[in-house]
Scaffold this motif. Structure first.
Motif, PDB file in Angstrom:
ATOM      1  N   SER A 145      -8.656  11.213   0.250  1.00  0.00           N
ATOM      2  CA  SER A 145      -8.244   9.816   0.115  1.00  0.00           C
ATOM      3  C   SER A 145      -8.263   9.285  -1.322  1.00  0.00           C
ATOM      4  N   PRO A 146      -9.262   9.602  -2.174  1.00  0.00           N
ATOM      5  CA  PRO A 146      -9.168   9.074  -3.539  1.00  0.00           C
ATOM      6  C   PRO A 146      -7.944   9.597  -4.276  1.00  0.00           C
TER       7      PRO A 146
ATOM      8  N   VAL B 250      -4.779   7.811  -3.099  1.00  0.00           N
ATOM      9  CA  VAL B 250      -4.630   6.443  -3.603  1.00  0.00           C
ATOM     10  C   VAL B 250      -4.144   6.456  -5.049  1.00  0.00           C
ATOM     11  N   LEU B 251      -4.765   7.301  -5.872  1.00  0.00           N
ATOM     12  CA  LEU B 251      -4.384   7.314  -7.293  1.00  0.00           C
ATOM     13  C   LEU B 251      -2.991   7.922  -7.467  1.00  0.00           C
ATOM     14  N   PHE B 252      -2.762   9.011  -6.748  1.00  0.00           N
ATOM     15  CA  PHE B 252      -1.510   9.746  -6.869  1.00  0.00           C
ATOM     16  C   PHE B 252      -0.320   8.864  -6.510  1.00  0.00           C
ATOM     17  N   SER B 253      -0.446   8.113  -5.428  1.00  0.00           N
ATOM     18  CA  SER B 253       0.697   7.328  -4.976  1.00  0.00           C
ATOM     19  C   SER B 253       1.087   6.296  -6.026  1.00  0.00           C
ATOM     20  N   SER B 254       0.081   5.698  -6.675  1.00  0.00           N
ATOM     21  CA  SER B 254       0.445   4.666  -7.637  1.00  0.00           C
ATOM     22  C   SER B 254       1.045   5.271  -8.900  1.00  0.00           C
ATOM     23  N   ILE B 255       0.575   6.466  -9.276  1.00  0.00           N
ATOM     24  CA  ILE B 255       1.136   7.076 -10.490  1.00  0.00           C
ATOM     25  C   ILE B 255       2.540   7.603 -10.222  1.00  0.00           C
ATOM     26  N   LEU B 256       2.713   8.173  -9.025  1.00  0.00           N
ATOM     27  CA  LEU B 256       4.020   8.735  -8.684  1.00  0.00           C
ATOM     28  C   LEU B 256       5.113   7.681  -8.766  1.00  0.00           C
ATOM     29  N   ALA B 257       4.780   6.473  -8.318  1.00  0.00           N
ATOM     30  CA  ALA B 257       5.795   5.428  -8.282  1.00  0.00           C
ATOM     31  C   ALA B 257       6.315   5.092  -9.664  1.00  0.00           C
ATOM     32  N   PHE B 258       5.552   5.433 -10.693  1.00  0.00           N
ATOM     33  CA  PHE B 258       5.994   5.106 -12.051  1.00  0.00           C
ATOM     34  C   PHE B 258       7.215   5.920 -12.476  1.00  0.00           C
TER      35      PHE B 258
ATOM     36  N   ILE C 150      -7.432   3.706   4.229  1.00  0.00           N
ATOM     37  CA  ILE C 150      -7.856   3.819   5.623  1.00  0.00           C
ATOM     38  C   ILE C 150      -8.664   5.096   5.824  1.00  0.00           C
ATOM     39  N   PHE C 151      -8.119   6.221   5.311  1.00  0.00           N
ATOM     40  CA  PHE C 151      -8.842   7.489   5.480  1.00  0.00           C
ATOM     41  C   PHE C 151     -10.219   7.406   4.839  1.00  0.00           C
ATOM     42  N   GLY C 152     -10.238   6.866   3.634  1.00  0.00           N
ATOM     43  CA  GLY C 152     -11.515   6.758   2.921  1.00  0.00           C
ATOM     44  C   GLY C 152     -12.509   5.927   3.697  1.00  0.00           C
ATOM     45  N   GLY C 153     -12.042   4.800   4.208  1.00  0.00           N
ATOM     46  CA  GLY C 153     -12.936   3.918   4.950  1.00  0.00           C
ATOM     47  C   GLY C 153     -13.389   4.539   6.251  1.00  0.00           C
ATOM     48  N   TRP C 154     -12.462   5.188   6.922  1.00  0.00           N
ATOM     49  CA  TRP C 154     -12.807   5.733   8.224  1.00  0.00           C
ATOM     50  C   TRP C 154     -13.680   6.969   8.098  1.00  0.00           C
TER      51      TRP C 154
END
Lengths: 364, 343, 155
Positions: free
Chosen positions: B84-85, B88-96, B138-142
């Motif tokens: 999950s970490p 989260v980081l990957f998705s935001s960087i990929l969008a760039f 969600i994965f991280g929290g769960w």
């Protein structure tokens, strides 16, 4: 769809339990079903400690009781001792006591506004409250030499007279405070998020408030006009003109508005006391080894958090046989569950903040 | 031959590396800026010891976090807990990849584009990719097997569900005007129109901004990690480098959100009033700098808002989305569509 | 009514809040940079306890042990002996436990000769517990506390 009840342990390590309070919370999704406070993480056996100390030696210990309002504790204890001894404190000392307890009330309320706002998420207000509180602590340091555990009063009066420098400091502070209060009000009072979070939340009815023994601003927010300073005056409070603000709804917003109003009233009292400060002695002669004839006494004052009472039983020696404290935080916290039931999880934090609890006072 | 190899392979690889690093560098700047600005709001000084005015503080913090013990407690779903970490980081960087960081620059005969990929559906891709991060939350929290993270994750789901819709609707009003979902085209259309869409469609922008603040889990909508309630929300149980990932991801998302706001509503790399001849000297400043200045403003806005407002409550947050923002954005689109087709 | 509605629509309450925080960003900061700048303690500050001599360097303490009785925390252990020179009781042992002290100031108020006073020194942190125990030589006001707590480090 039915959710299983979640049993959540809030604290003793939690950012907003104001110390080491532990709450056992039962949640249905986010709706609060049950709140049980678990106490004792800061228990120091204060009442037992009192029994092994002389009457004068107890005063510095009361500082550690409600550490955000040390002077109020000093006053509560000393008034009880003086009532037991049957001595009258000089008028000038009484006025100085009033000035400093009211300053302490300001400090306590300013810290409260900050903590409460921080619990709700407005983090800057905490620091704005603390900046003003800092000035009050400076005044305390100038007067007695300490900032937090002030130990400002002694049996029979006050140890040192106030000088022009302290009066100047108080006057400049009182001139400057309303501006900061206005800023805090702009940030919070009109803010729609603040209103959403506080209006209609944590409501308690006057009947419930009385039966749960609620005192202080939380009681007055339900519309009951009960302020010991006004109703059973002590330490010359009858000499001063001030209002006891009340409001009708008994929710968080009312408690917030009420405390801000009390800040204004406290400033009024301080100004009057400074203007009409009588001349004379500040300390009655009290024997160094203070032996009090057997007897018992209960005296309560209006501390910033509510009614603070001291019951003292003497037995003819220089140490009390029993001291019992009626601490406002402890009693006010009983109403936590009543205020929280049916509200959301986030409201527990807000309601807890609004009650203005100090764990040093709850656990003693 | 070698020339085309450079153009086809080496330059894109360099670009990918730069675009991959850009959010991370911005994260560093943001961490420092956030602590300084919030401190200034609160009449404090903030970190000012490490390096000039404390500028190296985030690097020191990062080093500390990387060397900290990485605790995985019992009862954890290890796979999801570790994924999950990264997610989260990957998705935001990929969008760039799809964000144009600047315009096209002519170097000799070669046209250097300041973006990695150009896609006709770039906008959709960005919104889609950045939404993956909620799975990480969600994965991280769960998977943490703990109650505070679980509550945080639940809140996060509701929040993303509610606020994706107003974002999509407010972005839709842009597409009415740009007639394209290509990010580069959107900026070029703003140049043609001679006015940034943000001034043309202020209502859309306000809705977009509020929703985007909510989607990045920032104050006053930082419910999934509400400090005074849920300790640290979904990442309560994370420590060390995994926590650093979540931490960086939060700021990377803010950078992404500001970039989106700049590209969609404030003309990307364009200088102000791109078509006014009197202001043509502003074109001397490279597009990347304009872009950077603009996103810095929005990042500052994020911090400023955080330092000012109290936190919304869970139910009010949802009410705001469904009762105000979604109807308002629908109405907004209706009006814009009407004006667009008859005017 | 309409004004209130407009105020709500145009987010006036939120903008007012933002303007307050904007104003605060450009006002004077209150932080004191501690190790470089040390805040001056106030006149009556209650810091570490010191034993004072009078102007001519003569001992003031008469080992009356009133402070020992007044102390709520039992910090003192004093023993006196008759001094042959001035025929007064003088302390030969003056043990003071900083680790018990709560800086309440009762001892300095009890002292009949103003020999002991809580000084302005507030920096008493140390890693060595034995440094929190003071003997008579270490109690005098001219004893170098800076060296005692922080070695040879500069002030």
């Amino acid at each position: 769809m039915a959710f299983k009840e979640i049993l959540l342990n809030m604290g003793p390590q939690h950012p907003s339990t104001h110390g080491v309070l532990r709450l056992k919370v039962a949640l249905d999704n986010e709706v609060v079903m049950k709140v049980t406070p678990v106490l004792g993480y800061l228990h120091r056996g204060m009442e037992k400690l009192f029994e092994n100390r002389t009457y004068q030696q107890i005063t510095p210990l009361t500082d550690r009781f409600d550490y955000l309002a040390a002077i109020s504790n000093n006053l509560g204890y000393l008034l009880a001792v003086e009532k037991l001894m049957g001595i009258e404190v000089p008028k000038r000392a009484q006025y100085i006591r009033v000035i400093f307890t009211e300053l302490q009330r300001l400090a306590s309320h300013l810290a409260w506004v900050g903590f409460f706002a921080n619990d709700i998420g407005a983090m800057s207000v905490l620091l704005y409250g603390f900046i003003e509180r800092e000035d009050i602590l400076e005044i305390f340091e100038e007067y007695s030499g300490a900032r937090l555990t002030v130990h400002a009063f002694r049996v029979g009066g006050v140890p040192t007279d106030i000088n022009d420098k302290i009066i100047d400091m108080i006057n400049t502070f009182i001139l400057k405070l309303p501006k900061r209060i206005a800023d805090i009000e702009t940030l919070l009072t009109g803010n729609r998020i603040w209103k959403h979070r506080t209006i209609g939340v944590g409501v308690i009815s006057p009947e419930d408030a009385i039966s749960l023994g609620l005192t202080g601003p939380s009681l007055r927010s339900t519309g009951i006009k009960w302020d010991i300073r006004k109703d059973i005056p002590y330490s010359s409070y009858q000499d001063f003109q001030f209002e006891v603000p009340t409001s009708a709804n008994g929710d968080l917003y009312d408690r917030y508005v009420l405390r801000l109003e009390e800040i204004k009233q406290s400033m009024r009292i301080i100004r009057q006391a400074l203007d009409t400060l009588p001349q004379g002695e500040t300390l009655t002669k009290v024997p160094r080894v203070l032996k009090i004839a057997p007897g018992e006494v209960f005296h309560s004052i209006e501390a910033p958090k509510g009614e603070l009472g001291f019951y003292i039983k003497s037995n003819g020696t220089d140490k009390p046989e029993r001291v019992k404290m009626k601490s406002p935080s402890f009693i006010n916290m009983q109403s936590l569950e009543t205020m929280c039931l049916g509200n959301l999880f986030a409201d527990i934090v807000a309601v807890l903040g609004s009650l203005d609890i100090v764990l040093g006072e709850i656990d003693k | 031959m070698s020339n085309s190899l450079a153009a086809d392979l080496i330059i894109p690889i360099i670009k990918i590396i730069i675009v991959g690093l850009f959010p991370l560098i911005m994260v560093m700047v943001m961490v420092w800026l956030e602590r300084r600005v919030v401190a200034f709001i609160q009449l404090r000084l903030g970190p000012n010891r490490v390096g000039f005015q404390g500028i190296l503080q985030p690097i020191v913090d990062a080093i500390k976090l990387f060397f900290k013990e990485d605790i995985t407690h019992t009862g954890v779903d290890k796979v999801l807990f570790n994924i999950s970490p990264v997610l989260v980081l990957f998705s935001s960087i990929l969008a760039f990849c799809f964000i144009p960081l600047g315009g096209t620059m002519q170097i000799g005969t070669y046209n250097l584009n300041f973006w990695v990929a150009e896609s006709p559906v770039g906008l959709l891709l960005i919104i889609g990719i950045s939404s993956i991060s909620v799975f990480g939350v969600i994965f991280g929290g769960w998977s943490s097997n703990s109650k505070y993270p679980l509550l945080g994750a639940l809140r996060s789901v509701v929040q993303i569900l509610s606020y994706e819709i107003p974002v999509a609707f407010s972005v839709l009003s842009i597409i009415f005007f740009s007639q394209s979902m290509n990010m580069i085209d959107i900026v070029n259309r703003q140049k043609d129109a001679g006015i940034w869409y943000g001034f043309m469609l202020p209502v859309s922008f306000v809705i977009f901004w509020i929703s985007v603040v909510a989607e990045t889990n920032r104050a006053p909508f930082d419910l999934p990690e509400a400090e005074s309630e849920l300790v640290a929300g979904f990442h309560t149980e994370y420590s060390g480098i995994k926590f650093a990932y979540f931490y960086m991801a939060e700021y990377a998302h803010m950078v992404l959100a500001s970039s989106l706001a700049v590209v969609l509503f404030f003309g990307g790399w364009l200088p102000p009033f791109p078509n006014v001849a009197a202001l043509s000297f502003l074109h001397v400043i490279p597009g990347f700098v304009w872009y950077l200045l603009k996103i810095m403003f929005f990042l500052y806005l994020f911090i400023w808002i955080r330092g000012t407002f109290p936190r919304y409550r869970f139910d009010e947050l949802v009410r705001l989305a469904w009762k105000w923002l979604i109807p308002l954005s629908l109405l907004n689109i209706l009006v814009i569509a009407f004006v667009r087709s008859f005017a | 009514m309409i004004i209130n509605f407009l105020k709500k629509v145009f987010l006036i309450d939120l903008l007012q809040g933002l303007s307050v925080t904007l104003k605060y960003q450009f006002t004077h900061k209150v932080t004191i940079q501690y190790p470089e700048k040390v805040k001056e303690s106030r006149e009556r500050f209650r810091g570490i306890l010191r034993v004072y001599r009078d102007g001519e360097g003569k001992q003031l303490c008469i080992a009356c042990k009133i402070c020992q009785k007044a102390c709520p925390e039992d910090c003192f252990d004093i023993e006196g002996q008759k001094n042959t020179e001035d025929n007064k009781m003088r302390p030969v042992k003056f043990d003071w436990k900083l680790y018990r002290c709560s800086f309440c100031g009762l001892c300095q108020e009890a002292c009949p000769t103003d020999a002991i006073k809580l000084s302005k020194e507030f920096r008493m942190a140390t890693r060595d517990k034995s440094k929190l125990f003071f003997t008579l030589d270490q109690m005098y006001s001219d004893y170098d506390l800076n060296k005692h707590f922080r070695g040879e480090s500069k002030k």
